[in-house]
Design an enzyme around this catalytic site. Structure first.
Site, mmCIF file in Angstrom:
data_model
loop_
_atom_site.group_PDB
_atom_site.id
_atom_site.type_symbol
_atom_site.label_atom_id
_atom_site.label_comp_id
_atom_site.label_asym_id
_atom_site.label_seq_id
_atom_site.Cartn_x
_atom_site.Cartn_y
_atom_site.Cartn_z
ATOM 1 N N ARG A 37 -4.323 9.549 2.399
ATOM 2 C CA ARG A 37 -3.350 10.406 1.712
ATOM 3 C C ARG A 37 -2.936 11.646 2.492
ATOM 4 O O ARG A 37 -2.379 12.583 1.936
ATOM 5 C CB ARG A 37 -3.885 10.805 0.337
ATOM 6 C CG ARG A 37 -3.966 9.607 -0.569
ATOM 7 C CD ARG A 37 -4.664 9.890 -1.890
ATOM 8 N NE ARG A 37 -5.346 8.693 -2.352
ATOM 9 C CZ ARG A 37 -4.734 7.639 -2.856
ATOM 10 N NH1 ARG A 37 -3.421 7.643 -2.982
ATOM 11 N NH2 ARG A 37 -5.411 6.575 -3.226
ATOM 12 N N HIS A 67 -6.203 -0.848 7.085
ATOM 13 C CA HIS A 67 -4.957 -0.647 6.333
ATOM 14 C C HIS A 67 -4.361 0.706 6.726
ATOM 15 O O HIS A 67 -5.066 1.690 6.806
ATOM 16 C CB HIS A 67 -5.252 -0.692 4.827
ATOM 17 C CG HIS A 67 -4.042 -0.867 3.964
ATOM 18 N ND1 HIS A 67 -3.030 0.058 3.895
ATOM 19 C CD2 HIS A 67 -3.681 -1.867 3.130
ATOM 20 C CE1 HIS A 67 -2.101 -0.371 3.050
ATOM 21 N NE2 HIS A 67 -2.468 -1.538 2.568
ATOM 22 N N TYR A 70 -0.945 5.963 3.617
ATOM 23 C CA TYR A 70 0.226 5.834 2.753
ATOM 24 C C TYR A 70 1.439 6.669 3.156
ATOM 25 O O TYR A 70 2.557 6.353 2.787
ATOM 26 C CB TYR A 70 -0.144 6.213 1.309
ATOM 27 C CG TYR A 70 -1.113 5.263 0.663
ATOM 28 C CD1 TYR A 70 -0.831 3.892 0.621
ATOM 29 C CD2 TYR A 70 -2.301 5.701 0.094
ATOM 30 C CE1 TYR A 70 -1.710 3.008 0.022
ATOM 31 C CE2 TYR A 70 -3.182 4.819 -0.507
ATOM 32 C CZ TYR A 70 -2.886 3.475 -0.548
ATOM 33 O OH TYR A 70 -3.749 2.606 -1.137
ATOM 34 N N HIS A 107 2.429 -1.255 4.912
ATOM 35 C CA HIS A 107 3.533 -1.382 3.957
ATOM 36 C C HIS A 107 4.824 -1.145 4.727
ATOM 37 O O HIS A 107 4.807 -0.611 5.827
ATOM 38 C CB HIS A 107 3.400 -0.332 2.851
ATOM 39 C CG HIS A 107 2.207 -0.542 1.988
ATOM 40 N ND1 HIS A 107 1.883 0.285 0.961
ATOM 41 C CD2 HIS A 107 1.244 -1.490 2.005
ATOM 42 C CE1 HIS A 107 0.782 -0.130 0.373
ATOM 43 N NE2 HIS A 107 0.364 -1.219 0.990
ATOM 44 N N GLU A 143 3.011 -6.253 4.906
ATOM 45 C CA GLU A 143 2.579 -6.644 3.564
ATOM 46 C C GLU A 143 3.775 -6.885 2.645
ATOM 47 O O GLU A 143 4.731 -6.110 2.632
ATOM 48 C CB GLU A 143 1.663 -5.552 2.986
ATOM 49 C CG GLU A 143 1.141 -5.886 1.599
ATOM 50 C CD GLU A 143 0.023 -4.954 1.135
ATOM 51 O OE1 GLU A 143 -0.451 -4.126 1.944
ATOM 52 O OE2 GLU A 143 -0.359 -5.057 -0.036
ATOM 53 N N ASP A 177 0.272 -10.235 -0.510
ATOM 54 C CA ASP A 177 -0.381 -9.586 -1.650
ATOM 55 C C ASP A 177 0.091 -10.291 -2.922
ATOM 56 O O ASP A 177 1.286 -10.272 -3.247
ATOM 57 C CB ASP A 177 -0.027 -8.093 -1.669
ATOM 58 C CG ASP A 177 -0.792 -7.323 -2.738
ATOM 59 O OD1 ASP A 177 -0.746 -7.735 -3.912
ATOM 60 O OD2 ASP A 177 -1.415 -6.298 -2.399
ATOM 61 N N HIS A 180 1.748 -7.921 -5.580
ATOM 62 C CA HIS A 180 3.065 -7.448 -5.149
ATOM 63 C C HIS A 180 4.126 -8.553 -5.233
ATOM 64 O O HIS A 180 5.236 -8.323 -5.709
ATOM 65 C CB HIS A 180 3.004 -6.909 -3.715
ATOM 66 C CG HIS A 180 2.119 -5.714 -3.562
ATOM 67 N ND1 HIS A 180 1.821 -5.166 -2.342
ATOM 68 C CD2 HIS A 180 1.468 -4.958 -4.491
ATOM 69 C CE1 HIS A 180 1.016 -4.122 -2.515
ATOM 70 N NE2 HIS A 180 0.786 -3.975 -3.807
ATOM 71 N N HIS A 214 -4.089 -10.312 0.287
ATOM 72 C CA HIS A 214 -4.599 -9.328 -0.667
ATOM 73 C C HIS A 214 -4.601 -10.012 -2.020
ATOM 74 O O HIS A 214 -3.542 -10.343 -2.553
ATOM 75 C CB HIS A 214 -3.709 -8.085 -0.713
ATOM 76 C CG HIS A 214 -3.946 -7.141 0.427
ATOM 77 N ND1 HIS A 214 -3.120 -6.073 0.683
ATOM 78 C CD2 HIS A 214 -4.934 -7.108 1.354
ATOM 79 C CE1 HIS A 214 -3.603 -5.417 1.741
ATOM 80 N NE2 HIS A 214 -4.686 -6.024 2.171
ATOM 81 N N ASP A 227 3.519 -1.776 -9.437
ATOM 82 C CA ASP A 227 2.419 -2.024 -8.511
ATOM 83 C C ASP A 227 1.110 -1.504 -9.083
ATOM 84 O O ASP A 227 0.627 -0.447 -8.706
ATOM 85 C CB ASP A 227 2.735 -1.351 -7.167
ATOM 86 C CG ASP A 227 1.674 -1.620 -6.119
ATOM 87 O OD1 ASP A 227 0.747 -2.417 -6.389
ATOM 88 O OD2 ASP A 227 1.760 -1.024 -5.036
ATOM 89 N N HIS A 229 -2.750 -2.954 -9.865
ATOM 90 C CA HIS A 229 -3.653 -4.080 -9.684
ATOM 91 C C HIS A 229 -4.616 -4.226 -10.863
ATOM 92 O O HIS A 229 -4.974 -3.244 -11.501
ATOM 93 C CB HIS A 229 -4.476 -3.891 -8.399
ATOM 94 C CG HIS A 229 -3.629 -3.725 -7.172
ATOM 95 N ND1 HIS A 229 -4.163 -3.554 -5.926
ATOM 96 C CD2 HIS A 229 -2.285 -3.713 -6.997
ATOM 97 C CE1 HIS A 229 -3.186 -3.436 -5.033
ATOM 98 N NE2 HIS A 229 -2.034 -3.521 -5.660
ATOM 99 N N GLU A 259 -8.314 -5.825 -3.761
ATOM 100 C CA GLU A 259 -7.985 -4.406 -3.929
ATOM 101 C C GLU A 259 -7.931 -4.135 -5.438
ATOM 102 O O GLU A 259 -7.005 -3.527 -5.946
ATOM 103 C CB GLU A 259 -6.629 -4.078 -3.293
ATOM 104 C CG GLU A 259 -6.569 -4.349 -1.798
ATOM 105 C CD GLU A 259 -5.172 -4.149 -1.217
ATOM 106 O OE1 GLU A 259 -5.061 -3.536 -0.156
ATOM 107 O OE2 GLU A 259 -4.198 -4.616 -1.856
HETATM 108 ZN ZN ZN Z 1 -1.286 -2.387 1.036
HETATM 109 MN MN MN Z 2 -2.197 -4.864 -0.908
HETATM 110 MN MN MN Z 3 -0.453 -2.380 -4.464
#
Ligand code: ZN
Ligand code: MN
Ligand code: MN
Length: 282
Positions: A37, A67, A70, A107, A143, A177, A180, A214, A227, A229, A259
């Site tokens: 972050r 990964h 963000y 992403h 992804e 994913d 997603h 994912h 989005d 999960h 995830e």
């Molecule tokens: Zn991701």
């Molecule tokens: Mn993912």
């Molecule tokens: Mn997600």
């Protein structure tokens, strides 16, 4: 035997992620190599890298997956953010090499007030720039995204178009994913739906490009672009959906990374057990 694991924390030191993954019964796992972050990060010392690789080898878990954080946005029309994003991607590819991690998931970002075509062009340029400045064999995995507002990567065709533009097949693959793709509108819950979705992926990106999956259930319904999960089998995709998904050859044979949440209903260990059960327990 299927390979399944979870996203684990690096709190304390990156090598501790290996202990955590082993502890919950993973045979593959994913990390953020740094705080996801923020823009700032600490360099990885040689000692920590050695310890990570030593533990990894001893554990037999394979592959480890990294990964991207963000904040980088490869599709951004803003020059300053673009520059920082390319740099962050190149740095992360270097960090993978230092840690002996073969795959980096990213992403695809948001084109904001520019067009999607512009976003796709920017993303492809950003990827080429980063790959050129981090010369190694780490494979960058694009992804599938939830197709939220202004996002790039919500359709398989977006992914395919970026890959065509980058034109560097041995260093670019896909991360599928399930949550997603489902909220982006792709059906996964019926035999015909799953077959159609995977055929569409094959006709655009190509199933051979999927290097990591994912595996996430979804709180939001199909096409909702939400989005969020959910535990495997407890969301909108459901147990039946996941037993179909887990028997598809392009999914079953790939490293499966959870995830999913950890709460009073279930933790990572429980979701790993559920995946093994639905996959047929081999
Ligand atoms: Zn991701
Ligand atoms: Mn993912
Ligand atoms: Mn997600």
């Amino acid at each position: 035997m299927i390979r399944v694991g979870a996203h684990v924390s690096i709190a304390g030191s990156i090598d501790l992620a290996v202990d955590r993954a082993e502890e919950i019964g993973c045979n593959t796992f994913q990390i953020f190599s740094r705080n996801p972050r923020g823009w700032r990060f600490k360099e990885i010392s040689e000692e920590v890298a050695e310890e990570f690789k030593r533990k990894l080898q001893r554990s037999g878990m394979n592959p480890p997956v990294d990964h991207m954080p963000y904040l980088p946005n490869l599709a951004t029309p803003k020059d300053d953010v673009y520059k920082k994003s390319v740099e962050a991607l190149a740095v992360e590819l270097d960090r993978c090499e230092i840690l002996g991690i073969p795959y980096l998931v990213t992403h695809l970002g948001s084109h904001l007030d520019a067009s999607k075509e512009e976003g796709i062009k920017r993303t492809a340029e950003a990827i080429v720039e980063a790959l050129l400045s981090s010369e190694n064999e780490i494979v960058l995995l694009l992804e599938t995204t939830s197709n939220s507002k202004n996002s790039v990567g919500g359709s398989f065709e977006d992914l395919a178009e970026i890959m065509r533009r980058v034109d560097w097949d041995d260093r670019v693959g896909a991360c599928f994913d399930t949550c997603h793709a489902f909220v982006a509108g792709y059906e996964l819950r019926s035999e015909e739906g799953l077959e159609e979705t995977m055929a569409e992926f094959d006709g655009t990106v190509g199933l051979d490009r999927i290097k990591v999956v994912h595996l996430n259930d979804s709180k939001g319904p199909i096409g909702s672009k939400l989005d969020r999960h959910e535990h495997i089998g407890l969301g909108e995709i459901g147990e039946e959906g996941f037993s179909l998904i887990l028997h598809h050859p392009a999914i079953r044979t790939r490293p499966l990374i959870l995830e999913t949440p950890s709460d009073e209903r279930r933790g990572d260990r429980g979701n790993i057990a559920k995946v093994r059960e639905l996959a047929g327990g081999d």
